[in-house]
Motif scaffolding. Structure first.
Motif, PDB file in Angstrom:
ATOM      1  N   ALA A   1       0.819  -1.216   0.000  1.00 53.35           N
ATOM      2  CA  ALA A   1       0.000   0.000   0.000  1.00 53.35           C
ATOM      3  C   ALA A   1       0.847   1.258   0.000  1.00 53.35           C
ATOM      4  N   ASN A   2       2.082   1.152   0.475  1.00 50.60           N
ATOM      5  CA  ASN A   2       2.994   2.292   0.498  1.00 50.60           C
ATOM      6  C   ASN A   2       3.892   2.356  -0.731  1.00 50.60           C
ATOM      7  N   GLY A   3       3.679   1.433  -1.681  1.00 49.22           N
ATOM      8  CA  GLY A   3       4.482   1.424  -2.903  1.00 49.22           C
ATOM      9  C   GLY A   3       5.845   0.799  -2.739  1.00 49.22           C
ATOM     10  N   VAL A   4       6.013  -0.035  -1.700  1.00 45.40           N
ATOM     11  CA  VAL A   4       7.312  -0.667  -1.441  1.00 45.40           C
ATOM     12  C   VAL A   4       7.249  -2.124  -1.878  1.00 45.40           C
ATOM     13  N   LEU A   5       8.194  -2.539  -2.696  1.00 42.31           N
ATOM     14  CA  LEU A   5       8.240  -3.905  -3.196  1.00 42.31           C
ATOM     15  C   LEU A   5       8.647  -4.870  -2.080  1.00 42.31           C
ATOM     16  N   PRO A   6       8.147  -6.114  -2.120  1.00 42.95           N
ATOM     17  CA  PRO A   6       8.374  -7.019  -0.987  1.00 42.95           C
ATOM     18  C   PRO A   6       9.838  -7.356  -0.740  1.00 42.95           C
ATOM     19  N   TRP A   7      10.627  -7.498  -1.805  1.00 47.28           N
ATOM     20  CA  TRP A   7      12.031  -7.841  -1.592  1.00 47.28           C
ATOM     21  C   TRP A   7      12.820  -6.672  -1.005  1.00 47.28           C
ATOM     22  N   ILE A   8      12.383  -5.448  -1.306  1.00 46.10           N
ATOM     23  CA  ILE A   8      13.010  -4.290  -0.672  1.00 46.10           C
ATOM     24  C   ILE A   8      12.630  -4.247   0.809  1.00 46.10           C
ATOM     25  N   ALA A   9      11.331  -4.439   1.100  1.00 41.26           N
ATOM     26  CA  ALA A   9      10.883  -4.423   2.486  1.00 41.26           C
ATOM     27  C   ALA A   9      11.587  -5.505   3.305  1.00 41.26           C
ATOM     28  N   GLU A  10      11.737  -6.691   2.733  1.00 37.77           N
ATOM     29  CA  GLU A  10      12.377  -7.792   3.447  1.00 37.77           C
ATOM     30  C   GLU A  10      13.852  -7.501   3.708  1.00 37.77           C
ATOM     31  N   LYS A  11      14.537  -6.939   2.717  1.00 37.41           N
ATOM     32  CA  LYS A  11      15.960  -6.641   2.895  1.00 37.41           C
ATOM     33  C   LYS A  11      16.161  -5.550   3.946  1.00 37.41           C
ATOM     34  N   LEU A  12      15.328  -4.519   3.914  1.00 39.73           N
ATOM     35  CA  LEU A  12      15.449  -3.453   4.905  1.00 39.73           C
ATOM     36  C   LEU A  12      15.161  -3.987   6.302  1.00 39.73           C
ATOM     37  N   ASP A  13      14.147  -4.840   6.406  1.00 41.33           N
ATOM     38  CA  ASP A  13      13.825  -5.429   7.706  1.00 41.33           C
ATOM     39  C   ASP A  13      14.966  -6.311   8.199  1.00 41.33           C
ATOM     40  N   GLU A  14      15.547  -7.066   7.287  1.00 41.60           N
ATOM     41  CA  GLU A  14      16.661  -7.955   7.628  1.00 41.60           C
ATOM     42  C   GLU A  14      17.849  -7.178   8.187  1.00 41.60           C
ATOM     43  N   THR A  15      18.103  -6.010   7.639  1.00 42.94           N
ATOM     44  CA  THR A  15      19.267  -5.222   8.052  1.00 42.94           C
ATOM     45  C   THR A  15      18.936  -4.197   9.126  1.00 42.94           C
ATOM     46  N   GLY A  16      17.650  -4.083   9.490  1.00 40.78           N
ATOM     47  CA  GLY A  16      17.270  -3.122  10.513  1.00 40.78           C
ATOM     48  C   GLY A  16      17.184  -1.695  10.019  1.00 40.78           C
ATOM     49  N   ALA A  17      17.147  -1.511   8.713  1.00 44.06           N
ATOM     50  CA  ALA A  17      17.072  -0.156   8.149  1.00 44.06           C
ATOM     51  C   ALA A  17      15.619   0.281   8.020  1.00 44.06           C
ATOM     52  N   GLU A  18      15.402   1.570   8.149  1.00 46.49           N
ATOM     53  CA  GLU A  18      14.072   2.120   7.960  1.00 46.49           C
ATOM     54  C   GLU A  18      13.757   2.239   6.464  1.00 46.49           C
ATOM     55  N   VAL A  19      12.478   2.211   6.147  1.00 40.94           N
ATOM     56  CA  VAL A  19      12.063   2.400   4.758  1.00 40.94           C
ATOM     57  C   VAL A  19      12.333   3.851   4.373  1.00 40.94           C
ATOM     58  N   PRO A  20      12.990   4.077   3.238  1.00 44.96           N
ATOM     59  CA  PRO A  20      13.264   5.454   2.810  1.00 44.96           C
ATOM     60  C   PRO A  20      11.979   6.214   2.492  1.00 44.96           C
ATOM     61  N   THR A  21      12.116   7.498   2.279  1.00 41.39           N
ATOM     62  CA  THR A  21      11.001   8.285   1.751  1.00 41.39           C
ATOM     63  C   THR A  21      10.577   7.697   0.412  1.00 41.39           C
ATOM     64  N   VAL A  22       9.281   7.467   0.255  1.00 43.25           N
ATOM     65  CA  VAL A  22       8.759   6.944  -1.005  1.00 43.25           C
ATOM     66  C   VAL A  22       8.213   8.118  -1.806  1.00 43.25           C
ATOM     67  N   LEU A  23       8.741   8.311  -2.984  1.00 45.32           N
ATOM     68  CA  LEU A  23       8.338   9.427  -3.837  1.00 45.32           C
ATOM     69  C   LEU A  23       6.911   9.228  -4.338  1.00 45.32           C
ATOM     70  N   PRO A  24       6.237  10.300  -4.754  1.00 46.06           N
ATOM     71  CA  PRO A  24       4.853  10.170  -5.231  1.00 46.06           C
ATOM     72  C   PRO A  24       4.742   9.244  -6.438  1.00 46.06           C
ATOM     73  N   ASP A  25       3.578   8.619  -6.559  1.00 39.68           N
ATOM     74  CA  ASP A  25       3.283   7.747  -7.694  1.00 39.68           C
ATOM     75  C   ASP A  25       3.027   8.630  -8.907  1.00 39.68           C
ATOM     76  N   ALA A  26       3.998   8.717  -9.791  1.00 37.96           N
ATOM     77  CA  ALA A  26       3.896   9.644 -10.924  1.00 37.96           C
ATOM     78  C   ALA A  26       4.628   9.075 -12.125  1.00 37.96           C
ATOM     79  N   GLN A  27       4.171   9.451 -13.331  1.00 38.53           N
ATOM     80  CA  GLN A  27       4.845   9.014 -14.544  1.00 38.53           C
ATOM     81  C   GLN A  27       6.144   9.785 -14.764  1.00 38.53           C
TER      82      GLN A  27
END
Length: 343
Positions: free
Chosen positions: A93-119
């Protein structure tokens, strides 16, 4: 990239095949200024691309990623960007792909700022992130957009054609831009080793011809050997179907379209069929046109279904290439066994 753009890209440009990487070392635990120490920096570095060349004077500490795959490559190389693109297709729902979320969680890093959904690149939001490097290595930016981004921070674009950077080249380019060329090569070596292991574990794939297709919104797409998805199957020991070469047109380097009346001519040992939903896949396989295909008749079909799974291979990234590897190879192997059972 918004959902309309990515959906078009998924169908019309390279879609490749191929769990956060087990061999990746721990990343930084923040999304702010990032210490990229330990790399083989060697700055300044100059990277040529479609709009000229970009020189990066010092090790980047605030990286913004735009397009597809650059954020994944940076994170896999232990550099968490300060901002990443919103991904509608396959993202949460936040536009974050699952493998990115899993890697960030694995390393203890916070999710970066997600830019607006735009072309188009959201220039104000990118500037607000105060980047010292913008990575748009697999993207659709044009000259004007590149010029605007490059005024914000040194920007690395795609080498030749929009939405067409080979996934291995994307990783090496990002590695160079971050001063981590050696780490990027080690990452690729690890990925290749995992693919080779899967090929050894599934000898039934060796020599089997494969055709890859997607029946999407009334158009039937067939992917050529230049498409990264097909390339990945060839890495596993399969061969490109001769019928694809015989029937292929010059619509694109990576794909061509066929009329449903011709589908019986698209012969191969294994048919790989992509679909966003199981309902779409079932409707295609039950259609009169699909029923004329010998692979459908024999059951030698690898059904690859779901936005997350398709996004992971469309094209693959430094993180997604192995995220769906087990599932992908299992589907191919099951289809290949049907060929052996009927031969």
């Amino acid at each position: 990239m918004n959902s309309r753009t990515l959906s078009r890209v998924l169908v019309a440009v390279p879609l490749a095949l191929t769990l956060g990487l087990a061999a990746c070392s721990s990343g930084d635990d923040s999304t702010g200024d990032t210490d990229n120490g330990g790399g083989d920096a060697g700055f300044p570095v100059t990277i040529p691309h479609a709009f000229g060349e970009t020189t990066i004077d010092d090790t980047p500490t605030r990286v913004v990623a735009w397009g597809w795959g650059s954020a994944d490559a940076a994170i896999a190389l232990d550099v968490v960007p300060v901002a990443i693109p919103f991904q509608s297709y396959g993202g949460d729902a936040n536009g974050v792909l699952p493998w990115i979320a899993e890697k960030l969680d694995e390393t203890g890093a916070e999710v970066p700022t997600v830019l607006p959904d735009a072309q188009e690149p959201p220039f104000d939001e990118i500037a607000a992130a105060e980047p010292d490097l913008i990575l748009a290595v697999y993207s659709g930016i044009d000259q004007e957009q590149f010029d605007l981004l490059n005024k914000i921070a040194p920007t690395v674009a795609y080498p030749d054609e929009a939405w067409a950077t080979p996934w291995r080249d994307l990783i090496t380019t990002v590695g160079t831009a971050l001063g981590k060329s050696a780490e990027a090569q080690a990452l690729l070596d690890d990925i290749d080793a995992q693919i080779a292991t899967k090929a050894q574990e599934n000898p039934q794939l060796a020599g089997k011809s494969v055709a890859m297709v997607w029946d999407s919104a009334g158009t039937f797409y067939v992917y050529k050997e230049a498409d990264p998805r097909v390339e990945f199957a060839l890495d596993l020991g399969m061969t490109g179907a001769q019928s694809v070469n015989d029937l292929g047109t010059d619509e694109s380097t990576f794909y061509f379209t066929m009329s449903y009346e011709q589908l019986d001519q698209l012969t191969s040992d294994v048919l790989v069929s992509f679909a966003t939903t199981q309902e779409e896949q079932d409707a295609f396989l039950a259609s009169p046109a699909a029923q004329t295909m010998p692979q459908v008749q024999s059951g030698a079909v690898a059904s690859l279904v779901g936005a997350e799974f398709i996004a992971s291979v469309s094209p693959p990234t430094a993180l997604s290439v192995t995220w769906g590897l087990d599932e992908y190879v299992a589907a191919l192997a099951a289809a290949a066994e049907k060929v052996d059972a009927t031969s």
